[in-house]
Design a protein around this motif. Sequence first.
Motif, PDB file in Angstrom:
ATOM      1  N   ALA A  17       0.832  -1.206   0.000  1.00 24.91           N
ATOM      2  CA  ALA A  17       0.000   0.000   0.000  1.00 24.91           C
ATOM      3  C   ALA A  17       0.865   1.254   0.000  1.00 24.91           C
ATOM      4  N   HIS A  18       2.108   1.117   0.449  1.00 29.93           N
ATOM      5  CA  HIS A  18       3.023   2.259   0.476  1.00 29.93           C
ATOM      6  C   HIS A  18       3.895   2.308  -0.777  1.00 29.93           C
ATOM      7  N   SER A  19       4.216   1.141  -1.331  1.00 28.31           N
ATOM      8  CA  SER A  19       5.124   1.106  -2.489  1.00 28.31           C
ATOM      9  C   SER A  19       4.390   1.142  -3.825  1.00 28.31           C
ATOM     10  N   ASP A  20       3.189   0.563  -3.898  1.00 25.38           N
ATOM     11  CA  ASP A  20       2.403   0.534  -5.137  1.00 25.38           C
ATOM     12  C   ASP A  20       0.923   0.544  -4.760  1.00 25.38           C
ATOM     13  N   LYS A  21       0.474   1.708  -4.314  1.00 25.22           N
ATOM     14  CA  LYS A  21      -0.871   1.823  -3.753  1.00 25.22           C
ATOM     15  C   LYS A  21      -1.955   1.422  -4.741  1.00 25.22           C
ATOM     16  N   ASP A  22      -1.837   1.821  -6.001  1.00 32.03           N
ATOM     17  CA  ASP A  22      -2.869   1.481  -6.987  1.00 32.03           C
ATOM     18  C   ASP A  22      -3.015  -0.029  -7.127  1.00 32.03           C
ATOM     19  N   ALA A  23      -1.901  -0.737  -7.185  1.00 29.81           N
ATOM     20  CA  ALA A  23      -1.946  -2.201  -7.297  1.00 29.81           C
ATOM     21  C   ALA A  23      -2.546  -2.811  -6.034  1.00 29.81           C
ATOM     22  N   PHE A  24      -2.165  -2.278  -4.869  1.00 29.73           N
ATOM     23  CA  PHE A  24      -2.720  -2.791  -3.618  1.00 29.73           C
ATOM     24  C   PHE A  24      -4.231  -2.584  -3.584  1.00 29.73           C
ATOM     25  N   LEU A  25      -4.687  -1.387  -3.959  1.00 28.90           N
ATOM     26  CA  LEU A  25      -6.124  -1.102  -3.934  1.00 28.90           C
ATOM     27  C   LEU A  25      -6.883  -2.008  -4.904  1.00 28.90           C
ATOM     28  N   LEU A 153      -6.695   0.034   7.530  1.00 28.10           N
ATOM     29  CA  LEU A 153      -7.434  -0.839   6.615  1.00 28.10           C
ATOM     30  C   LEU A 153      -8.791  -0.246   6.240  1.00 28.10           C
ATOM     31  N   THR A 154      -9.451   0.398   7.188  1.00 24.27           N
ATOM     32  CA  THR A 154     -10.746   1.010   6.893  1.00 24.27           C
ATOM     33  C   THR A 154     -10.597   2.114   5.850  1.00 24.27           C
ATOM     34  N   ARG A 155      -9.545   2.907   5.963  1.00 21.15           N
ATOM     35  CA  ARG A 155      -9.296   3.950   4.959  1.00 21.15           C
ATOM     36  C   ARG A 155      -9.023   3.323   3.587  1.00 21.15           C
ATOM     37  N   LEU A 156      -8.222   2.262   3.574  1.00 22.20           N
ATOM     38  CA  LEU A 156      -7.903   1.600   2.310  1.00 22.20           C
ATOM     39  C   LEU A 156      -9.137   0.928   1.704  1.00 22.20           C
ATOM     40  N   ALA A 158     -12.198   1.955   2.032  1.00 26.66           N
ATOM     41  CA  ALA A 158     -12.985   3.047   1.454  1.00 26.66           C
ATOM     42  C   ALA A 158     -12.427   3.436   0.089  1.00 26.66           C
ATOM     43  N   GLU A 159     -11.118   3.589  -0.005  1.00 23.88           N
ATOM     44  CA  GLU A 159     -10.515   3.954  -1.283  1.00 23.88           C
ATOM     45  C   GLU A 159     -10.727   2.873  -2.333  1.00 23.88           C
ATOM     46  N   ALA A 160     -10.595   1.601  -1.936  1.00 25.50           N
ATOM     47  CA  ALA A 160     -10.789   0.497  -2.880  1.00 25.50           C
ATOM     48  C   ALA A 160     -12.219   0.474  -3.413  1.00 25.50           C
ATOM     49  N   LEU A 161     -13.142   1.008  -2.639  1.00 29.94           N
ATOM     50  CA  LEU A 161     -14.545   1.052  -3.060  1.00 29.94           C
ATOM     51  C   LEU A 161     -14.915   2.377  -3.719  1.00 29.94           C
ATOM     52  N   GLY A 162     -13.910   3.209  -3.977  1.00 33.29           N
ATOM     53  CA  GLY A 162     -14.146   4.462  -4.688  1.00 33.29           C
ATOM     54  C   GLY A 162     -14.593   5.615  -3.820  1.00 33.29           C
ATOM     55  N   LEU A 163     -14.424   5.496  -2.505  1.00 32.03           N
ATOM     56  CA  LEU A 163     -14.814   6.553  -1.575  1.00 32.03           C
ATOM     57  C   LEU A 163     -13.587   7.348  -1.131  1.00 32.03           C
ATOM     58  N   GLU A 164     -13.830   8.463  -0.489  1.00 29.89           N
ATOM     59  CA  GLU A 164     -12.740   9.208   0.134  1.00 29.89           C
ATOM     60  C   GLU A 164     -12.166   8.363   1.274  1.00 29.89           C
ATOM     61  N   PRO A 165     -10.865   8.465   1.548  1.00 27.61           N
ATOM     62  CA  PRO A 165     -10.254   7.612   2.566  1.00 27.61           C
ATOM     63  C   PRO A 165     -10.950   7.618   3.932  1.00 27.61           C
ATOM     64  N   ASN A 166     -11.436   8.764   4.376  1.00 24.66           N
ATOM     65  CA  ASN A 166     -12.061   8.833   5.698  1.00 24.66           C
ATOM     66  C   ASN A 166     -13.574   8.642   5.682  1.00 24.66           C
ATOM     67  N   ALA A 167     -14.139   8.316   4.535  1.00 22.80           N
ATOM     68  CA  ALA A 167     -15.594   8.239   4.414  1.00 22.80           C
ATOM     69  C   ALA A 167     -16.218   7.294   5.439  1.00 22.80           C
ATOM     70  N   LEU A 168     -15.666   6.124   5.623  1.00 22.52           N
ATOM     71  CA  LEU A 168     -16.240   5.162   6.570  1.00 22.52           C
ATOM     72  C   LEU A 168     -15.928   5.539   8.009  1.00 22.52           C
ATOM     73  N   LEU A 169     -14.712   6.003   8.259  1.00 23.73           N
ATOM     74  CA  LEU A 169     -14.348   6.391   9.621  1.00 23.73           C
ATOM     75  C   LEU A 169     -15.174   7.581  10.089  1.00 23.73           C
ATOM     76  N   ASP A 170     -15.279   8.596   9.250  1.00 22.51           N
ATOM     77  CA  ASP A 170     -16.024   9.799   9.648  1.00 22.51           C
ATOM     78  C   ASP A 170     -17.493   9.503   9.866  1.00 22.51           C
ATOM     79  N   ARG A 171     -18.052   8.645   9.064  1.00 24.78           N
ATOM     80  CA  ARG A 171     -19.497   8.380   9.116  1.00 24.78           C
ATOM     81  C   ARG A 171     -19.858   7.372  10.195  1.00 24.78           C
TER      82      ARG A 171
END
Length: 175
Positions: A17-25, A153-156, A158-171
Motif C-alpha cells: 500500500a506504500h510502495s504501489d498503492k494502486d496495485a494494492f487497492l 485498513l478502513t481507509r484503504l 474506502a478507497e478500494a470502493l471508490g470513496l474518500e479515505p475517511n468516508a467510513l471512519l467519519d461516518r
Amino acid sequence: MTATDFTSIPVLDLAKAHSDKDAFLAELQHALIHIGFFYVKGHGITSDFLDNLTKQTIGYFDLPLEDKLKTDKINSPTFLGYSIQGNEITKDKKDNREQFDFANELPATWTEGRHIHERLTGPNLWPEEDVLPGFRQSVLLFHSQAQELAETLTRLVAEALGLEPNALLDRYVLP
C-alpha cells in the motif's frame, strides 16, 4: 472469479500500500468484491510482540481462580474483565471457555441521569501489576496497534470502493 471458485484466501501485503498503492487497492477491491475476506501481512505488528502477548495472555489464564475473579466483569458496569468458564451461553448452551474482555482504556464518566448506554464506556479491569507484571501494558499496546491497523485498513477499504479515505471512519467510527 466468483466467491465460490476461489482456491485460497487472498493474502494482501500492507507494505505494498506504500510502495504501489494502486496495485494494492486493486487487489483489495478484488478481495472485497469477489471473495469477501482476506489475510493481511506486512502490518507492522511483529511476531516477537505477538509471541510475548500470547505468553502474557496464557499467564493470565494460568492465574489462580481467586486472582482472575478480582477482575470479574460482574464488578464492572462496562462488562469488561474476566468471565469464568461456563458463564457465557450460546444457543442455550454453556460455552466451554473462559475469557477476558477489554476495550479502549477510558475513564469512568457516567453519572446518574445520563443515557444508560453511556455507562458501557469506562475503564478496563486489570490484575494487579505484582500479580501479572506487564500484562496490562502488553494488552494496551496490542489494542493500540490493532486499532491503528484497523483504521488504516478502513481507509484503504474506502478507497478500494471508490470513496474518500475517511468516508467510513467519519461516518461510522470516529466521534
